[in-house]
Scaffold this motif. Structure first.
Motif, PDB file in Angstrom:
ATOM      1  N   VAL A 276       0.867  -1.186   0.000  1.00  0.00           N
ATOM      2  CA  VAL A 276       0.000   0.000   0.000  1.00  0.00           C
ATOM      3  C   VAL A 276       0.902   1.233   0.000  1.00  0.00           C
ATOM      4  CG1 VAL A 276      -1.852   1.215   1.174  1.00  0.00           C
ATOM      5  CG2 VAL A 276      -1.718  -1.286   1.326  1.00  0.00           C
ATOM      6  N   PHE A 277       0.790   2.027  -1.039  1.00  0.00           N
ATOM      7  CA  PHE A 277       1.583   3.259  -1.161  1.00  0.00           C
ATOM      8  C   PHE A 277       0.766   4.417  -0.610  1.00  0.00           C
ATOM      9  CE2 PHE A 277       3.864   0.477  -3.798  1.00  0.00           C
ATOM     10  CZ  PHE A 277       5.076   1.040  -4.179  1.00  0.00           C
ATOM     11  N   LEU A 278       1.419   5.274   0.236  1.00  0.00           N
ATOM     12  CA  LEU A 278       0.646   6.377   0.825  1.00  0.00           C
ATOM     13  C   LEU A 278       1.563   7.530   1.234  1.00  0.00           C
ATOM     14  CD1 LEU A 278       0.867   6.263   4.312  1.00  0.00           C
ATOM     15  CD2 LEU A 278       0.089   3.971   3.667  1.00  0.00           C
ATOM     16  N   ASP A 279       0.942   8.695   1.273  1.00  0.00           N
ATOM     17  CA  ASP A 279       1.603   9.860   1.911  1.00  0.00           C
ATOM     18  C   ASP A 279       1.016  10.029   3.305  1.00  0.00           C
ATOM     19  OD1 ASP A 279       3.071  10.244  -0.309  1.00  0.00           O
ATOM     20  OD2 ASP A 279       2.128  12.108  -0.941  1.00  0.00           O
ATOM     21  N   LYS A 280      -0.313   9.858   3.388  1.00  0.00           N
ATOM     22  CA  LYS A 280      -0.992   9.900   4.689  1.00  0.00           C
ATOM     23  C   LYS A 280      -2.274   9.092   4.582  1.00  0.00           C
ATOM     24  CE  LYS A 280      -3.561  14.235   4.081  1.00  0.00           C
ATOM     25  NZ  LYS A 280      -3.838  15.560   4.652  1.00  0.00           N
ATOM     26  N   VAL A 281      -2.877   8.797   5.781  1.00  0.00           N
ATOM     27  CA  VAL A 281      -4.076   7.956   5.831  1.00  0.00           C
ATOM     28  C   VAL A 281      -5.264   8.803   6.256  1.00  0.00           C
ATOM     29  CG1 VAL A 281      -5.075   5.845   6.777  1.00  0.00           C
ATOM     30  CG2 VAL A 281      -2.597   6.036   6.549  1.00  0.00           C
ATOM     31  N   GLU A 282      -6.327   8.730   5.477  1.00  0.00           N
ATOM     32  CA  GLU A 282      -7.553   9.421   5.869  1.00  0.00           C
ATOM     33  C   GLU A 282      -8.416   8.464   6.671  1.00  0.00           C
ATOM     34  OE1 GLU A 282      -9.460  11.299   2.574  1.00  0.00           O
ATOM     35  OE2 GLU A 282      -7.847  12.769   2.323  1.00  0.00           O
ATOM     36  N   GLU A 283      -9.413   9.048   7.294  1.00  0.00           N
ATOM     37  CA  GLU A 283     -10.211   8.270   8.253  1.00  0.00           C
ATOM     38  C   GLU A 283     -10.915   7.087   7.593  1.00  0.00           C
ATOM     39  OE1 GLU A 283     -13.857   8.960  11.394  1.00  0.00           O
ATOM     40  OE2 GLU A 283     -12.749  10.702  10.642  1.00  0.00           O
ATOM     41  N   ASN A 284     -11.545   7.345   6.426  1.00  0.00           N
ATOM     42  CA  ASN A 284     -12.269   6.235   5.767  1.00  0.00           C
ATOM     43  C   ASN A 284     -11.304   5.147   5.299  1.00  0.00           C
ATOM     44  OD1 ASN A 284     -11.198   7.927   3.759  1.00  0.00           O
ATOM     45  ND2 ASN A 284     -12.689   7.201   2.231  1.00  0.00           N
ATOM     46  N   GLU A 285     -10.094   5.569   4.942  1.00  0.00           N
ATOM     47  CA  GLU A 285      -9.090   4.595   4.518  1.00  0.00           C
ATOM     48  C   GLU A 285      -8.624   3.749   5.711  1.00  0.00           C
ATOM     49  OE1 GLU A 285      -7.212   7.216   0.819  1.00  0.00           O
ATOM     50  OE2 GLU A 285      -6.350   7.398   2.831  1.00  0.00           O
ATOM     51  N   HIS A 286      -8.548   4.424   6.861  1.00  0.00           N
ATOM     52  CA  HIS A 286      -8.183   3.717   8.093  1.00  0.00           C
ATOM     53  C   HIS A 286      -9.186   2.589   8.338  1.00  0.00           C
ATOM     54  CE1 HIS A 286      -6.377   3.509  12.182  1.00  0.00           C
ATOM     55  NE2 HIS A 286      -7.591   2.987  12.461  1.00  0.00           N
ATOM     56  N   LYS A 287     -10.466   2.910   8.163  1.00  0.00           N
ATOM     57  CA  LYS A 287     -11.533   1.918   8.393  1.00  0.00           C
ATOM     58  C   LYS A 287     -11.406   0.753   7.406  1.00  0.00           C
ATOM     59  CE  LYS A 287     -15.084   5.000  10.265  1.00  0.00           C
ATOM     60  NZ  LYS A 287     -16.372   5.630   9.976  1.00  0.00           N
ATOM     61  N   ILE A 288     -11.158   1.118   6.150  1.00  0.00           N
ATOM     62  CA  ILE A 288     -11.054   0.072   5.111  1.00  0.00           C
ATOM     63  C   ILE A 288      -9.923  -0.879   5.437  1.00  0.00           C
ATOM     64  CG2 ILE A 288     -10.460  -0.329   2.666  1.00  0.00           C
ATOM     65  CD1 ILE A 288     -11.881   2.404   2.089  1.00  0.00           C
ATOM     66  N   LEU A 289      -8.761  -0.313   5.764  1.00  0.00           N
ATOM     67  CA  LEU A 289      -7.577  -1.148   5.998  1.00  0.00           C
ATOM     68  C   LEU A 289      -7.724  -2.009   7.254  1.00  0.00           C
ATOM     69  CD1 LEU A 289      -4.832   1.455   5.045  1.00  0.00           C
ATOM     70  CD2 LEU A 289      -5.365  -0.656   3.815  1.00  0.00           C
ATOM     71  N   THR A 290      -8.305  -1.442   8.279  1.00  0.00           N
ATOM     72  CA  THR A 290      -8.434  -2.222   9.531  1.00  0.00           C
ATOM     73  C   THR A 290      -9.527  -3.274   9.434  1.00  0.00           C
ATOM     74  OG1 THR A 290      -9.837  -0.452  10.416  1.00  0.00           O
ATOM     75  CG2 THR A 290      -7.506  -0.414  11.026  1.00  0.00           C
ATOM     76  N   SER A 291     -10.373  -3.150   8.393  1.00  0.00           N
ATOM     77  CA  SER A 291     -11.441  -4.150   8.234  1.00  0.00           C
ATOM     78  C   SER A 291     -10.930  -5.411   7.530  1.00  0.00           C
ATOM     79  CB  SER A 291     -12.608  -3.558   7.424  1.00  0.00           C
ATOM     80  OG  SER A 291     -12.190  -3.287   6.095  1.00  0.00           O
ATOM     81  N   LEU A 292      -9.740  -5.343   6.955  1.00  0.00           N
ATOM     82  CA  LEU A 292      -9.199  -6.508   6.249  1.00  0.00           C
ATOM     83  C   LEU A 292      -8.917  -7.631   7.229  1.00  0.00           C
ATOM     84  CD1 LEU A 292      -6.735  -4.640   3.888  1.00  0.00           C
ATOM     85  CD2 LEU A 292      -8.915  -5.657   3.262  1.00  0.00           C
ATOM     86  N   GLN A 293      -9.288  -8.819   6.857  1.00  0.00           N
ATOM     87  CA  GLN A 293      -9.156  -9.969   7.751  1.00  0.00           C
ATOM     88  C   GLN A 293      -7.942 -10.824   7.384  1.00  0.00           C
ATOM     89  OE1 GLN A 293     -11.336 -10.464  10.388  1.00  0.00           O
ATOM     90  NE2 GLN A 293     -11.991  -8.401   9.769  1.00  0.00           N
ATOM     91  N   ASP A 294      -7.400 -11.529   8.414  1.00  0.00           N
ATOM     92  CA  ASP A 294      -6.345 -12.518   8.214  1.00  0.00           C
ATOM     93  C   ASP A 294      -5.184 -11.958   7.385  1.00  0.00           C
ATOM     94  OD1 ASP A 294      -5.057 -14.906   8.397  1.00  0.00           O
ATOM     95  OD2 ASP A 294      -6.036 -15.752   6.624  1.00  0.00           O
ATOM     96  N   VAL A 295      -4.654 -10.856   7.892  1.00  0.00           N
ATOM     97  CA  VAL A 295      -3.620 -10.208   7.104  1.00  0.00           C
ATOM     98  C   VAL A 295      -2.263 -10.862   7.254  1.00  0.00           C
ATOM     99  CG1 VAL A 295      -4.732  -7.975   6.928  1.00  0.00           C
ATOM    100  CG2 VAL A 295      -3.347  -8.470   8.904  1.00  0.00           C
ATOM    101  N   LYS A 296      -1.869 -11.177   8.471  1.00  0.00           N
ATOM    102  CA  LYS A 296      -0.548 -11.747   8.746  1.00  0.00           C
ATOM    103  C   LYS A 296       0.496 -10.906   8.004  1.00  0.00           C
ATOM    104  CE  LYS A 296      -2.262 -15.297  11.028  1.00  0.00           C
ATOM    105  NZ  LYS A 296      -2.349 -16.719  11.135  1.00  0.00           N
ATOM    106  N   SER A 297       1.391 -11.532   7.255  1.00  0.00           N
ATOM    107  CA  SER A 297       2.459 -10.731   6.637  1.00  0.00           C
ATOM    108  C   SER A 297       2.092 -10.304   5.218  1.00  0.00           C
ATOM    109  CB  SER A 297       3.750 -11.539   6.609  1.00  0.00           C
ATOM    110  OG  SER A 297       3.552 -12.700   5.822  1.00  0.00           O
TER     111      SER A 297
END
Length: 1564
Positions: A276-297
């Motif tokens: 994931v390439f980013l300069d900064k994280v917005e709130e809705n993006e934070h929600k999207i990323l933290t909703s991902l399951q079974d991420v591990k590495s």
């Protein structure tokens, strides 16, 4: 959601509308439409409007031009650029599109096959390809699995680098680690650019992914956000170059993740790792990323650290996500501003390499389907499920069996029997294994074996696999059929890759070790183990082939197969033309498929055929694919052999320019490499293939590699050989040499040096080929083809730009190939003379070529119906021109003869000679003029485009020489006729002078008697008695004309003919010539040339041969003499000259074992016969012109004149009637006869019988057909042994029959009678007036003026005798006007009288024989030709003209019919010479000086005879039937034993014999 869908659809429609693509949405744009050759496809590809962009892109992409992404905007001038430099307006947006949007738009509009082609070509250009497409079905994201199915890649993992092995796999089936790259909304780092750096390390930086700094990248993306592209890194096995030791897949999501949640989720689930390439994280993006399951590495953040105050905050937000997802510290990577791209890329590589070393979860793309469906994504492949299952069902049938075993069970027809059939057909042409068997028996046995194999193959039931295959390809829905075929191809390719990889690696090993035997075995194993869709198609063709040939009825589903295959051809599928495995062509199948195609396109099937030829694996198929955007299989290693054809439509806007409706591409197996060329029959196989495909082609592209001189020589020799063969049979393809892997910017001097070297090589190879083909006059390649060292050579750079497999296609390659194609088509446009065939012609040419290449001697074996038709058509035209020439000169000649006859008796000798010489000069000019006209007609004929004249170019010189020969012949004949006319005029003058002398005396005595009796009244009896006494007294001393010594004249001519031959003394002692030739001529041993014949038995045979020859010459010459003697002519020395010339001609064409004694005795014998016949003719002439007889004719008239004068009776009507009967009637009859000969010929040539005389070959057919129907042995014998006599009799009888039919002769005579009567009537009207136009004075004296005027007016039409006029008008007492009226009445009476005579006349034979121009002679000249007969079977030559270089005939006979017998058994020889000349047999005759000589090399003794093989075994059925029917009779006649005929010949029926005759002469 619904509003979003509506918005999306509107946005797409607007964008497609802007590009002009709305009509193709969804999925309506087809690959077939793009492959069509039209003006747009040849345009210079400049983008003039936004609507041009998609087409420019597609055209370039299909040519694998990596610059295709650059044509996504309109070019602008510099000033306009300056004005808009700082402005953001909609106009600038309208001038171009973002390449990503264009890609999405085209994938939305393309049908599934075009999507596959686009993805494949993009992958070759090393572009990323769509994996997930947004906006497809109801705005549903779609997995583009089907689009990627066709991409096959090769790579070498590092663990195979030592063994030099490689992996070849479908990209969707390969187990490759999958890495995804996504970005957040705030991301200033271009991940696409970064990925390009990552993937291009070790290569030149290549833009695999589009990015904002590329051309067109500045345009705002309209519809491509949400697109996921994928590309693959593939190692080459070189450690210093490879970034990764094994393949890696990289996916790139366009736009930020918030807009593409479905795509993100999918990628996250299927990826080895997601970056994931980013300069900064917005709130809705934070929600999207933290909703991902079974991420591990699997989730790695790439934080672009900027030197600003937010850096700390950004890191905090990322750490927070890390904590929530329980990610390791290694999951966050930062990009320091101080770190450049190269450093960051290296850092990134280490991450991925580490990931690859760890146990990595990887997923095949085709296994992502379940995950896609689970997440609510659609899969493009799901619509093809039925076809997938159908294909799977067939392929599943292979199971664990070996492919060769599977083929034997499921594809049985292409097995050993099919190959045996091919071998039998080859042996049928070469007859190498006949052993001691008689050749015709052996041939019949081969034919029986073939039929047995065909029957056996026809009994095979259709296998389960083939039933299913045929069922699915016969689907009426084109798309379903195409999908099924594609699935079959994909599955079979996968199966082959799995099964053949081991064999291929062994093959490569042996190639390195150069073990030729093992290489050959492995190559055969590869062929046996390969299984592709072409094998199923081949089986389908063979099912049809043997179903049709082995049974009278064919099942409906099988009979429909050619139609199915024709549709497939039109849809762009290739058709196997030549099965390279068996070296055979299923002719019925190929013919019926192409004829179905011909029907489907409404007969509009003009073809322009292009072939590429070269050594295997030198990029031939790639060249064709790049030029035309087609899909010939490209494979490393030679798997499928033979030749395939593919049809490309030509657009309506180019059809007239190119003069064709389709361009046909022929792709062939590669020629063997020099290593494999050592194998037995390898050169011959390649030679056959090259000859066959070049022979079919209008354009031949020869692929050569300049860097490999051995390989190049091999290809050049094969090509030069093929082109030489084509020249000899009239085919002249355009030839281009393509040099691949040559830098296009080479120095001009270097390029010229190489090209000159190439020409030197070509010249050398041409000389070698010419020697092999026995064509010593050909010394250079330019003697064979129009070859330009500049225009016919093309340098093509290497295909790859860098080191494969990561190298993109070299743009220079694509550009050079495109330039080559454009020039090629431009050349074809300019060369409008190039004859393009329609499908029926192409098929005929194909059959002839294939038949001929199976013979050892191609040139002498080639027979082609198209060539035969073209030659026959020219012969027909030439015969017509020849008759027009002859007719024109004959008409002039009769006028000239008449003019000579009409010379006034009072003219002096000098005037006579001047007129005669002027007529000869005029005749020469007239002949030269007609020759020029005829030559112009021939030149114009060869300029025509619709008569296949290119095929008969080699005969052009022969026909020009024939025109010169014809002119010489006519000149000779005309001079003879004028000489005869002069002699006749002198004879008539002498006779008339005697007649005039006595007429004057008679007239004086009549007037004296009248005066003596005037004063007495005497009865008629007394007056008659007194007149009689006076007549007897006056005519008692009238003597006839002096008789010439005809025998002495003939002997004088014979001495002149034999001058310098040292026989003068013998000729002095011959005695009376008239006594010679009364008994039969006898050939004696002293007539045989003993120097040439040493063997006593052969000497005896040759004496018998001489007897046969002498009898034939004597019969022919006696006929010649009798025909002259039947006419009303006087003897002339030219008759004897022509007779002796005729004998000389026969001697010249006879076996050369006679000596001078034979020649002299034969000529003496013939001159003796001629002396008697010509003496009789001379005496008849003298009797007819005898002055006393002429005077006696007028005795009654003088008596009547005397009585009328005595009694002063009105005799006007009688005098007019006498004048008409004595003067005008003979002239009218002569006029009719002079015209009648030409009229009869014209009548026959324009009637229903004209076909018989249209050409020599059709004349032969007509005669032989009639012979078969008559079933008369004597007629056959006469036709074979006395051909000239038979033909003359046949023509004469034919003319007799035609003239008897419907009163034809009567009608022709009446027509000419009406013409001359009209001329006489008009002449009378004109003659009755003076020079001032007023009527002549009504006096007796005016009658002489009237007759004089009439004579002048009719001088070119008739000859009115002055003597007859003076006699009939003696002492006329009538006035002129009354005489004119009486004359008109008498002329009308004459017309009625002659009409009645014509009507009652039954002796047509006498009429024909007495005509000055005999129609039977003119028709004979038209059809007899040179009169040469085959040295073996005595069949007459049918070549056109008389000055042809080679004699030939449509069908030859068993040689026994030409008197050939076996030396030992004395049995008639049953073998056909067309069989023998291609066998290992030998012949013996006097020409070989009693030595056995190979038939194969017959041209050594008979170089002017061309004896090709029969086109079919049935072609000679006619003469086989004749020999069987009359075997014993011929044996008895020829004093030999009957021939041993094969049993198969005894089964030939009369109907089959006639059919064979029709086939041989191409009669429908």
């Amino acid at each position: 959601m619904h509003q979003l869908e509506t918005f999306s659809t509107t946005m797409i429609c607007n964008f497609l509308s802007k590009l002009g693509l709305e009509q193709f949405y969804p999925n309506k744009l087809t690959l077939r439409s793009l492959l069509q050759i039209n003006k747009q496809s040849l345009s210079d590809e400049t983008v003039k409007s936004v609507e041009d962009i998609p087409w420019c892109f597609l055209r370039k992409l299909l040519k694998i031009n990596a610059e295709c992404r650059s044509c996504t905007q309109l070019s602008k001038g510099e000033e306009e650029e300056e004005e808009n430099n700082d402005l953001l307006d909609f106009d600038s947006a309208d001038s171009g599109v973002n390449p990503l949007d264009l890609t999405v738009a085209l994938f939305l509009c393309a049908d599934s096959f075009l999507q596959q082609e686009m993805a494949t070509k993009m992958s070759m250009c090393q572009f990323s390809v769509p994996l997930l497409m947004p906006w497809v079905h109801n705005s549903q994201v779609t997995l583009m699995l089907w689009a990627l199915r066709d991409i096959v890649k090769e790579w070498r993992p590092q663990d195979l680098s030592e063994s030099k092995g490689f992996v070849e796999d479908s990209i969707v089936q390969a187990n490759i680690p999958f890495y995804s790259f996504v970005r957040l909304k705030n991301c200033s780092l271009s991940k696409s650019q970064f990925m390009n750096h990552l993937l291009s390390r070790g290569q030149q930086n290549h833009n695999i992914f589009m990015h904002r700094d590329m051309k067109g990248g500045e345009h705002e993306r309209k519809i491509s956000n949400g697109l996921v592209e994928v590309c693959w890194y593939l190692p080459c096995g070189i450690e210093n170059i490879d970034m990764f030791p094994k393949p890696v897949a990289f996916a790139n999501l366009r736009g930020d993740i918030a807009q593409s949640l479905a795509q993100l989720t999918f990628l996250f689930q299927v990826s080895t790792a997601t970056f994931v390439f980013l300069d900064k994280v917005e709130e809705n993006e934070h929600k999207i990323l933290t909703s991902l399951q079974d991420v591990k590495s699997k989730l790695i953040f790439i934080v672009n650290c900027k030197a600003d105050n937010d850096r700390q905050a950004v890191m905090m937000s990322v750490k927070e996500i890390q904590k929530e997802l329980d990610l390791p510290n290694s999951s966050i990577k930062t990009k320091d501003p101080k770190l450049n791209v190269a450093g960051f890329t290296e850092k990134f590589c280490r991450i991925i390499r580490k990931s690859l070393i760890d146990e990595t979860i990887s997923m095949k793309i085709e296994n992502m389907v379940d995950k896609a469906v689970e997440l609510g994504l659609s899969v493009d492949e799901n619509t093809t499920e039925d076809q997938n299952k159908a294909a799977e069902e067939i392929v599943k049938g292979i199971g664990v069996r070996r492919i060769p075993d599977y083929k034997k069970q499921q594809l049985p027809l292409q097995g050993d029997n099919w190959k045996s059939l091919s071998q039998l057909e080859k042996e049928e042409c070469r007859l190498k294994n006949a052993g001691d068997q008689e050749l015709e028996t052996y041939k019949s046995q081969l034919q029986a074996n073939k039929q047995q194999i065909q029957q056996d193959l026809g009994k095979h039931k259709v296998s389960k696999a083939m039933k299913a295959f045929i069922e699915h390809v016969s689907d009426s829905e084109k798309e379903k059929r195409d999908l099924f075929l594609k699935w079959m191809k994909l599955k079979l390719d996968t199966h082959s890759r799995n099964k053949l990889s081991g064999l291929r690696s062994k093959f490569k090993d042996q190639c390195m070790k150069k073990n030729v035997k093992l290489i050959a075995e492995l190559e055969q194993a590869l062929l046996d183990s390969s299984l592709g869709i072409e094998h199923y198609m081949r089986e389908m063709g063979l099912i049809y082939e043997f179903s049709v040939t082995s049974s009278e009825t064919t099942a409906d589903e099988i009979s429909r197969l050619p139609g199915v295959a024709a549709e497939m051809l039109l849809d762009g599928h290739p058709l196997e033309l030549l099965d390279g495995d068996a070296s055979n062509i299923p002719e019925t199948w190929v013919t019926d498929v192409l004829m179905e195609l011909h029907e489907k396109v409404g007969g509009k099937s003009r073809l322009l055929v292009l072939t590429v030829l070269g050594v295997q694996s030198t990029g031939k198929s790639t060249l064709l694919n790049t030029m035309f955007g087609v899909q010939f299989p490209v494979s490393s290693g030679r798997c499928t052999r033979g030749a395939y054809m593919l049809f490309i439509r030509v657009g309506e806007d180019m059809q007239s320019d190119l003069n064709c409706d389709f361009i046909v591409l022929i792709d062939t197996e590669g020629l063997k490499s020099p290593l494999l060329a050592q194998l037995e029959e390898s050169y011959e196989h390649d030679n056959q293939l090259a000859t066959f495909v070049i022979g079919l082609s209008d354009v031949a592209v020869i692929n050569v590699a300049m860097e490999n001189s051995t390989e190049m020589k091999d290809v050049l020799q094969i090509a030069a050989h093929a082109f030489l063969r084509m020249k000899q049979i009239g085919k002249k393809p355009v030839c281009h040499f393509v040099h691949q892997n040559v830098a296009a910017v080479s120095a001009h001097e270097k390029a010229m040096t190489e090209r000159k070297h190439l020409l030197d090589q070509l010249n050398e190879m041409t000389q070698i080929a010419a020697e092999m083909e026995k064509q010593p006059f050909i010394k250079a390649f330019t003697d064979v083809l129009d070859y330009d060292i500049e225009k016919n050579n093309w340098n093509i750079p290497g295909l790859w730009h860098g080191t494969p497999p990561m190298a993109p296609v070299n743009t220079g390659y694509s550009e050079a190939v495109a330039d080559f194609k454009k020039n090629l088509l431009e050349t074809m446009k300019r060369d409008r003379n190039n004859r393009i065939y329609q499908i029926p012609d192409f098929l005929e040419w194909m059959r002839s070529l294939w038949k001929s290449v199976k013979y050892e001697n191609f040139i002498f074996s080639f027979r082609n119906t198209l060539v035969a038709h073209a030659y026959d058509n020219l012969c027909k035209e030439f015969s017509q021109w020849e008759w027009e020439f002859r007719k024109e000169i004959l008409s002039w000649q009769t006028e000239a003869e008449l003019e000579i006859l009409n010379v006034d008796n009072e003219s002096d000798l000098q005037h006579f000679k001047e007129l005669f010489e002027s007529k000869k000069t005029e005749g020469s000019c007239k002949i030269a003029e007609q020759q020029t006209i005829m030559k112009k007609k021939l030149q114009d004929y060869y300029k025509s485009k619709d008569k296949h004249v290119n095929l008969i170019e080699k005969y052009k010189t022969d026909f020009f020489n024939s025109i010169i020969s014809l002119g010489n012949e006519i000149q000779h004949s005309t001079n003879n006729k004028l000489d005869c006319a002069l002699d006749l005029r002198e004879s008539i003058k002498n006779a008339q002078e005697v007649q005039r002398k006595y007429r004057t005396v008679i007239e004086e005595r009549v007037m004296k008697l009248l005066r003596d009796c005037k004063d007495s009244t005497l009865l008629d009896e007394v007056l008659t008695d007194e007149f009689g006494k006076m007549w007897a007294e006056v005519t008692v001393n009238v003597f006839g004309l002096k008789e010439q010594d005809i025998a002495a004249n003939i002997l004088s001519q014979l001495k002149r003919n034999l001058l310098n031959r040292k026989v003068n003394e013998e000729l002095q002692n011959i005695g009376d010539l008239k006594e010679i030739g009364k008994s039969q001529f006898e050939a004696k041993s002293e007539h045989v040339n003993k120097k040439k014949i040493m063997n006593v038995f052969i000497h005896k045979d040759k004496t018998r041969e001489l007897q046969i020859f002498a009898d034939s010459v004597i019969e022919s010459c006696s006929r010649f003499v009798r025909d002259i003697a039947k006419t009303n002519k006087d003897y002339h020395d030219c008759f004897t000259k022509d007779l002796l010339d005729k004998i000389d001609g026969s001697l010249q064409n006879s076996p050369k074992h006679w000596n001078l004694k034979f020649e002299m005795d034969l000529k003496l014998h013939m001159c003796g016969i001629a002396s008697r016949e010509f003496l009789q003719m001379h005496r008849r002439f003298l009797l007819d012109k005898d002055p006393k007889n002429q005077l006696e004719k007028y005795k009654a008239q003088y008596l009547t004149d005397f009585l009328d004068l005595y009694k002063q009776r009105d005799h006007c009507q009688r005098k007019a009637s006498d004048f008409v009967q004595c003067c005008i009637k003979p002239a009218v009859v002569e006029y009719i006869n002079r015209s009648l000969g030409i009229d009869i010929v014209d009548e026959i040539l324009t009637s229903s019988h004209s076909a018989e005389y249209s050409s020599r070959s059709f004349f032969q057919y007509s005669i032989q057909k009639e012979l078969l129907q008559k079933e008369d042995f004597d007629s056959f014998l006469k036709y074979i042994c006395n051909y000239e006599i038979y033909v003359k009799d046949w023509i004469f009888q034919h003319v007799l029959d035609k003239m008897s039919e419907n009163k034809t002769l009567y009608k022709l005579k009446t027509k000419n009678l009406q013409l001359i009567v009209d001329k006489i009537t008009k002449a009378t009207e004109w003659a009755s007036k003076g020079e001032d136009g007023t009527l002549l004075p009504d006096t007796t004296e005016s009658i002489s003026k009237l007759i004089s005027n009439m004579r002048k007016h009719l001088v070119k039409d008739v000859s009115l005798s002055v003597e007859e006029e003076k006699t009939t008008l003696f002492q006329i007492q009538s006035r002129c006007h009354q005489f004119i009226n009486s004359l008109k009445t008498s002329v009308n009476d004459l017309k009625e009288q002659l009409q009645e005579e014509f009507s009652n006349s039954n002796d047509i034979t006498e009429t024909l024989n007495k005509l000055p121009i005999r129609p039977q002679d003119e028709l004979f000249k038209r059809v007899f030709g040179c009169g040469q007969q085959c040295p073996f079977c005595k069949v007459p030559c049918e070549a056109g003209g008389k000055e042809h270089k080679q004699h030939h005939a449509a069908v030859h006979r068993p040689q026994g019919l030409g008197r050939y017998r076996y030396v030992d058994s004395k049995k008639l020889c049953e073998t056909l010479c067309t069989t023998d000349v291609h066998s290992e047999r030998k012949f013996i005759n006097t020409d070989t000086q009693g030595e056995f000589h190979p038939y194969k090399d017959y041209a050594k003794y008979y170089p002017d005879w061309h004896i090709p093989p029969d086109r079919t075994i049935q072609a000679s059925d006619y003469w086989k039937y004749v020999l069987v029917q009359y075997n014993d009779r011929f044996a008895e006649e020829y004093k030999a034993k009957p021939a041993d005929v094969p049993d198969a010949w005894r089964r030939i029926t009369k109907e089959q014999a006639l059919k064979g005759l029709k086939d041989a002469f191409n009669v429908k």
